[in-house]
Scaffold this motif. Structure first.
Motif, PDB file in Angstrom:
ATOM      1  N   MET A   1       0.839  -1.194   0.000  1.00 50.42           N
ATOM      2  CA  MET A   1       0.000   0.000   0.000  1.00 50.42           C
ATOM      3  C   MET A   1       0.878   1.249   0.000  1.00 50.42           C
ATOM      4  N   LYS A   2       0.590   2.162  -0.910  1.00 51.46           N
ATOM      5  CA  LYS A   2       1.412   3.363  -1.016  1.00 51.46           C
ATOM      6  C   LYS A   2       1.017   4.407   0.028  1.00 51.46           C
ATOM      7  N   ILE A   3       1.977   5.234   0.402  1.00 55.84           N
ATOM      8  CA  ILE A   3       1.736   6.330   1.330  1.00 55.84           C
ATOM      9  C   ILE A   3       1.087   7.470   0.562  1.00 55.84           C
ATOM     10  N   LEU A  22       8.516  13.050  -5.935  1.00 59.05           N
ATOM     11  CA  LEU A  22       8.027  12.046  -4.984  1.00 59.05           C
ATOM     12  C   LEU A  22       7.319  10.894  -5.678  1.00 59.05           C
ATOM     13  N   ASN A  23       6.667  11.177  -6.787  1.00 59.25           N
ATOM     14  CA  ASN A  23       5.967  10.103  -7.492  1.00 59.25           C
ATOM     15  C   ASN A  23       6.916   9.152  -8.221  1.00 59.25           C
ATOM     16  N   THR A  24       8.204   9.505  -8.260  1.00 57.50           N
ATOM     17  CA  THR A  24       9.179   8.572  -8.836  1.00 57.50           C
ATOM     18  C   THR A  24       9.495   7.439  -7.858  1.00 57.50           C
ATOM     19  N   TYR A  25       9.139   7.619  -6.586  1.00 57.21           N
ATOM     20  CA  TYR A  25       9.370   6.576  -5.582  1.00 57.21           C
ATOM     21  C   TYR A  25       8.134   5.683  -5.501  1.00 57.21           C
ATOM     22  N   GLU A  26       8.355   4.387  -5.549  1.00 53.37           N
ATOM     23  CA  GLU A  26       7.242   3.443  -5.562  1.00 53.37           C
ATOM     24  C   GLU A  26       6.442   3.450  -4.266  1.00 53.37           C
ATOM     25  N   GLU A  27       7.054   3.983  -3.182  1.00 56.00           N
ATOM     26  CA  GLU A  27       6.361   4.005  -1.885  1.00 56.00           C
ATOM     27  C   GLU A  27       5.267   5.067  -1.808  1.00 56.00           C
ATOM     28  N   PHE A  28       5.312   6.057  -2.708  1.00 55.96           N
ATOM     29  CA  PHE A  28       4.454   7.235  -2.557  1.00 55.96           C
ATOM     30  C   PHE A  28       3.397   7.363  -3.648  1.00 55.96           C
ATOM     31  N   ASP A  29       2.294   7.990  -3.255  1.00 56.38           N
ATOM     32  CA  ASP A  29       1.259   8.411  -4.205  1.00 56.38           C
ATOM     33  C   ASP A  29       0.846   9.827  -3.816  1.00 56.38           C
ATOM     34  N   ASN A  47     -10.810  13.499   2.621  1.00 57.65           N
ATOM     35  CA  ASN A  47     -10.138  12.407   1.929  1.00 57.65           C
ATOM     36  C   ASN A  47      -9.137  11.714   2.859  1.00 57.65           C
ATOM     37  N   GLU A  48      -8.792  10.501   2.505  1.00 64.36           N
ATOM     38  CA  GLU A  48      -7.797   9.771   3.282  1.00 64.36           C
ATOM     39  C   GLU A  48      -6.395  10.206   2.848  1.00 64.36           C
ATOM     40  N   VAL A  49      -5.672  10.814   3.779  1.00 65.97           N
ATOM     41  CA  VAL A  49      -4.320  11.310   3.500  1.00 65.97           C
ATOM     42  C   VAL A  49      -3.405  10.866   4.633  1.00 65.97           C
ATOM     43  N   ASP A  50      -2.266  10.295   4.281  1.00 66.66           N
ATOM     44  CA  ASP A  50      -1.320   9.856   5.309  1.00 66.66           C
ATOM     45  C   ASP A  50      -0.405  10.988   5.766  1.00 66.66           C
ATOM     46  N   ILE A  51       0.175  11.710   4.808  1.00 66.97           N
ATOM     47  CA  ILE A  51       1.142  12.763   5.098  1.00 66.97           C
ATOM     48  C   ILE A  51       0.762  14.038   4.365  1.00 66.97           C
ATOM     49  N   LYS A 112      12.553  11.828   1.189  1.00 64.99           N
ATOM     50  CA  LYS A 112      11.893  10.521   1.102  1.00 64.99           C
ATOM     51  C   LYS A 112      11.984   9.786   2.437  1.00 64.99           C
ATOM     52  N   ASP A 113      13.197   9.706   2.988  1.00 65.51           N
ATOM     53  CA  ASP A 113      13.401   8.997   4.250  1.00 65.51           C
ATOM     54  C   ASP A 113      12.594   9.634   5.380  1.00 65.51           C
ATOM     55  N   ALA A 114      12.519  10.968   5.372  1.00 67.98           N
ATOM     56  CA  ALA A 114      11.768  11.670   6.417  1.00 67.98           C
ATOM     57  C   ALA A 114      10.279  11.342   6.334  1.00 67.98           C
ATOM     58  N   ILE A 115       9.745  11.320   5.131  1.00 73.20           N
ATOM     59  CA  ILE A 115       8.318  11.005   4.953  1.00 73.20           C
ATOM     60  C   ILE A 115       8.014   9.603   5.466  1.00 73.20           C
ATOM     61  N   ILE A 116       8.854   8.651   5.111  1.00 71.94           N
ATOM     62  CA  ILE A 116       8.645   7.268   5.555  1.00 71.94           C
ATOM     63  C   ILE A 116       8.752   7.173   7.076  1.00 71.94           C
ATOM     64  N   SER A 117       9.714   7.891   7.649  1.00 73.06           N
ATOM     65  CA  SER A 117       9.900   7.867   9.093  1.00 73.06           C
ATOM     66  C   SER A 117       8.685   8.437   9.812  1.00 73.06           C
ATOM     67  N   VAL A 118       8.167   9.559   9.327  1.00 71.72           N
ATOM     68  CA  VAL A 118       6.975  10.174   9.929  1.00 71.72           C
ATOM     69  C   VAL A 118       5.777   9.245   9.778  1.00 71.72           C
ATOM     70  N   TYR A 119       5.644   8.643   8.620  1.00 69.72           N
ATOM     71  CA  TYR A 119       4.537   7.697   8.384  1.00 69.72           C
ATOM     72  C   TYR A 119       4.573   6.547   9.384  1.00 69.72           C
ATOM     73  N   ASN A 120       5.776   6.124   9.748  1.00 68.77           N
ATOM     74  CA  ASN A 120       5.947   5.007  10.681  1.00 68.77           C
ATOM     75  C   ASN A 120       5.879   5.428  12.148  1.00 68.77           C
ATOM     76  N   GLY A 121       5.502   6.685  12.391  1.00 68.58           N
ATOM     77  CA  GLY A 121       5.257   7.116  13.764  1.00 68.58           C
ATOM     78  C   GLY A 121       6.391   7.854  14.438  1.00 68.58           C
ATOM     79  N   ASN A 122       7.429   8.170  13.693  1.00 70.95           N
ATOM     80  CA  ASN A 122       8.556   8.894  14.265  1.00 70.95           C
ATOM     81  C   ASN A 122       8.431  10.393  14.008  1.00 70.95           C
TER      82      ASN A 122
END
Length: 213
Positions: A1-3, A22-29, A47-51, A112-122
């Protein structure tokens, strides 16, 4: 599931460029780009938004105000992406619930790393941002500094607070102190209860402010 990400910035070149990157990274939408904080808030409510990546200086509603309302009204995690010129807003953004505070001159991989870290609760704050917080607290002559009453906390709780103030995640704290992540979470809950604070970024400010003599 993409962020799922939205980008709010009144500079169309920046927000659309950021979307492409950001859309070049497979983790993001990147589901939407918006002109200001009000549009970002409305989108997150409907709408449903993660970040939500928010600039600070925007018309109608700035990023600091939007951070507060997005945090209060939605499950979206706000991440501030801004410039050195906006350092006066750092404290307010963090107090309002920003989960990250980065400068626009970062490399895409860092963002990219910061977005993933925030998404994971950091929480993510660059060293330069922590330095700005310290400078702002030192220069603030109009507000009486809070002093940490060490008797309220155990030594381990103080250790946890110190590492939170350095921007460590729960995982990093557990490795540093040789305790489980669950134990770290318990300490954080205890600290929040003792201080009536609401989240870990407020713990960081509380600790930094109290340590400044």
């Amino acid at each position: 599931m993409k962020i799922k990400i939205i980008i709010a910035d009144d500079n169309s070149f920046i927000r659309e460029g950021m979307k492409i990157i950001l859309n070049t990274y497979e983790e993001f939408d990147v589901v939407e780009t918006l002109n200001d904080g009000k549009e970002a808030l409305d989108y997150c409510i409907n709408n449903e938004v993660d970040i939500a990546i928010l600039d600070v200086r925007m018309p109608n509603m700035n990023g600091v105000e939007a951070t507060k309302l997005i945090t209060e009204k939605t499950k979206t995690k706000p991440l501030i992406l801004t410039t050195f010129d906006d350092d006066e807003y750092i404290l307010e953004a963090i107090k309002n619930g920003a989960k990250g505070y980065l400068l626009k001159n970062n490399e895409p991989e860092r963002i990219k790393d910061a977005i993933i870290s925030v998404y994971n609760g950091n929480n993510v704050m660059q060293d330069v941002v922590l330095d700005k917080i310290k400078e702002n607290l030192k220069e603030d002559k109009g507000e009486k500094e809070d002093k940490i009453d060490r008797s309220l906390f155990t030594e381990r709780e103080l250790d946890v607070m110190s590492l939170i103030a350095k921007g460590y995640s729960n995982k990093e704290i557990s490795k540093n102190l040789f305790i489980s992540e669950g134990t770290v979470a318990n300490y954080i809950t205890s600290i929040l209860n003792k201080t009536s604070l609401e989240h870990r970024t407020q713990i960081a400010i509380y600790y930094l402010k109290g340590k400044l003599e």
